[in-house]
Design an enzyme around this catalytic site. Structure first.
Site, mmCIF file in Angstrom:
data_model
loop_
_atom_site.group_PDB
_atom_site.id
_atom_site.type_symbol
_atom_site.label_atom_id
_atom_site.label_comp_id
_atom_site.label_asym_id
_atom_site.label_seq_id
_atom_site.Cartn_x
_atom_site.Cartn_y
_atom_site.Cartn_z
ATOM 1 N N GLU A 154 -40.048 13.822 13.372
ATOM 2 C CA GLU A 154 -40.019 13.676 14.816
ATOM 3 C C GLU A 154 -39.049 14.647 15.507
ATOM 4 O O GLU A 154 -38.168 14.241 16.275
ATOM 5 C CB GLU A 154 -39.722 12.232 15.205
ATOM 6 C CG GLU A 154 -40.759 11.266 14.667
ATOM 7 C CD GLU A 154 -40.623 9.844 15.134
ATOM 8 O OE1 GLU A 154 -41.635 9.111 15.104
ATOM 9 O OE2 GLU A 154 -39.498 9.443 15.523
ATOM 10 N N GLU A 166 -47.937 8.381 11.934
ATOM 11 C CA GLU A 166 -47.165 7.139 12.032
ATOM 12 C C GLU A 166 -47.724 6.343 13.195
ATOM 13 O O GLU A 166 -48.041 6.917 14.245
ATOM 14 C CB GLU A 166 -45.684 7.399 12.334
ATOM 15 C CG GLU A 166 -44.834 7.954 11.243
ATOM 16 C CD GLU A 166 -43.347 7.935 11.659
ATOM 17 O OE1 GLU A 166 -42.949 7.046 12.449
ATOM 18 O OE2 GLU A 166 -42.595 8.803 11.198
ATOM 19 N N TRP A 209 -47.094 3.033 9.678
ATOM 20 C CA TRP A 209 -45.666 2.830 9.431
ATOM 21 C C TRP A 209 -45.417 1.337 9.403
ATOM 22 O O TRP A 209 -45.606 0.669 10.389
ATOM 23 C CB TRP A 209 -44.819 3.466 10.534
ATOM 24 C CG TRP A 209 -43.355 3.346 10.236
ATOM 25 C CD1 TRP A 209 -42.536 2.281 10.509
ATOM 26 C CD2 TRP A 209 -42.542 4.332 9.583
ATOM 27 N NE1 TRP A 209 -41.271 2.538 10.076
ATOM 28 C CE2 TRP A 209 -41.240 3.781 9.498
ATOM 29 C CE3 TRP A 209 -42.774 5.588 9.060
ATOM 30 C CZ2 TRP A 209 -40.170 4.474 8.927
ATOM 31 C CZ3 TRP A 209 -41.722 6.273 8.492
ATOM 32 C CH2 TRP A 209 -40.439 5.718 8.427
#
Length: 374
Positions: free
Chosen positions: A194, A296, A335
């Site tokens: 990220e 995710e 996730w």
């Protein structure tokens, strides 16, 4: 939000050919048009994330969990290939790189990269392909901030631009890749978890992504390379995730020559959007992908795991099978993976998004999803 009917999807799934009973020969995964090819089979794949599996200290525990993934039909597992510290912990604690003064030292001992080796070995045994990530945007397990003192910066924007920081980062990348350069268990090398550069011109991250992906390609001409970003930036309704405030231009980054596929994430709770926002988010990326990994996703409310996340999965698959013009949705990874570690009989960390092996949510988001994929 436009409702997407699933009737054509169901019919299309029913018409898919039966898979062969002959086990395909292991090979290095690759992008094949708008899909992924794993061990000679080009299709849409399901998988998950486990930040914690490289930090287990018992090889049998790692093998046990990989066997669960194999049994379930999961083919892709994304893991942390980083664990950076500024103070060296006890010998029983796993870490991969330490910083002291102006230097960085890669830990190749049994509590260091040998733990990553064990995960790669178990993945290879069970036919699971790994996405291995090299640094965290966040401070968990060190992150970019662990580098700051050693390379004399104080912000992430400076970290991306600093020759000294990038030399340390690339040295770590080289150490990790050199151990598994030829492994068929590696699905892709991933630049960061990220990555963001809040308030930065998007050129800062795009330039860093270009240089880093080019460097990785100079070390490894075979494995895929990806970014690991959240997908911010594609033009749509103007809400926060579609803006450029985090320094990301998703389409521009995707177009870089050594980025093999796109990634995007989805967390409505953290982003201040509704759960129904997710279907449009998947669709917006599906239209641009080359191919694309829904890398995710999750909601915090456990009661919503199945009803909300399964709809996102179905939307991703609708774009694979029922789209009038083919799009690049190629895989999704929820996730995150949860399991019981046999050596301790303890469950892995529950961060609110966890889907435990064998649970009702597992049946919904894994067993039923893989049946739909076929």
């Amino acid at each position: 939000m436009k409702v997407i009917t699933l009737f054509p999807f169901i019919a299309a799934v029913a018409a898919l050919p039966a898979t062969s009973n002959i086990a395909p020969r292991a090979s290095i995964a690759k992008a094949d048009g708008l899909k992924f090819n794993i061990d000679g089979v080009t299709k849409y794949y399901a998988g998950t994330n486990s930040y914690w599996i490289p930090f287990l200290t018992n090889d049998n525990d790692v093998d046990f969990i990989m066997n669960h993934l194999q049994t379930a039909g999961h083919k892709i597992l994304r893991i942390w290939g980083f664990n950076d510290v500024k103070t060296i912990p006890g010998s029983e604690t796993v870490y991969f790189q330490s910083f002291s003064g102006s230097s960085a030292t890669v830990n190749t001992r049994p509590n260091g990269l040998q733990r990553l080796d064990a995960v790669v070995k178990a993945a290879d045994k069970h036919g699971v392909k790994l996405i291995i990530n090299f640094v965290n945007n966040w401070n968990d397990y060190g992150g970019m901030a662990a580098y700051f003192s050693a390379c004399e910066v104080s912000t992430q924007e400076q970290w991306y631009k600093s020759t000294n920081c990038q030399a340390m980062y690339q040295n770590y990348i080289k150490a990790a890749i050199s151990r598994h350069r030829s492994s068929t268990a590696v699905f892709a090398w991933e630049l960061a978890n990220e990555p963001r550069c809040k308030g930065c011109p998007t050129a800062v991250l795009t330039d860093w992504i270009r240089k880093t992906s080019d460097y990785i390609r100079s070390l490894d001409s075979d494995h895929m390379i990806t970014l690991g970003d959240e997908g911010f930036g594609p033009a749509d309704d103007g809400s926060y995730p579609y803006q450029f405030g985090e320094g990301l231009d998703w389409a521009a980054n995707l177009a870089l020559p050594n980025i093999s596929f796109g990634t995007f994430h989805l967390y409505p709770d953290a982003w201040g959007v509704s759960n129904s926002f997710g279907n449009g988010w998947v669709t917006a990326h599906a239209k641009i992908c080359k191919p694309c990994l829904f890398e995710e996703y999750g909601v915090t409310n456990a009661a919503q795991h199945c009803p909300v996340e399964s709809e996102w999965q179905k939307t991703s698959l609708v774009w694979v099978i029922c789209s009038v013009s083919p799009t690049g949705m190629a895989a999704d990874l929820f996730w995150q993976l949860g399991d019981t570690v046999p050596s301790t009989n303890a469950k892995t960390h529950d961060d609110g998004h966890i889907i435990y092996y064998g649970s009702s949510d597992w049946k919904c988001l894994v067993d039923d999803h893989i049946k739909r994929i076929g």
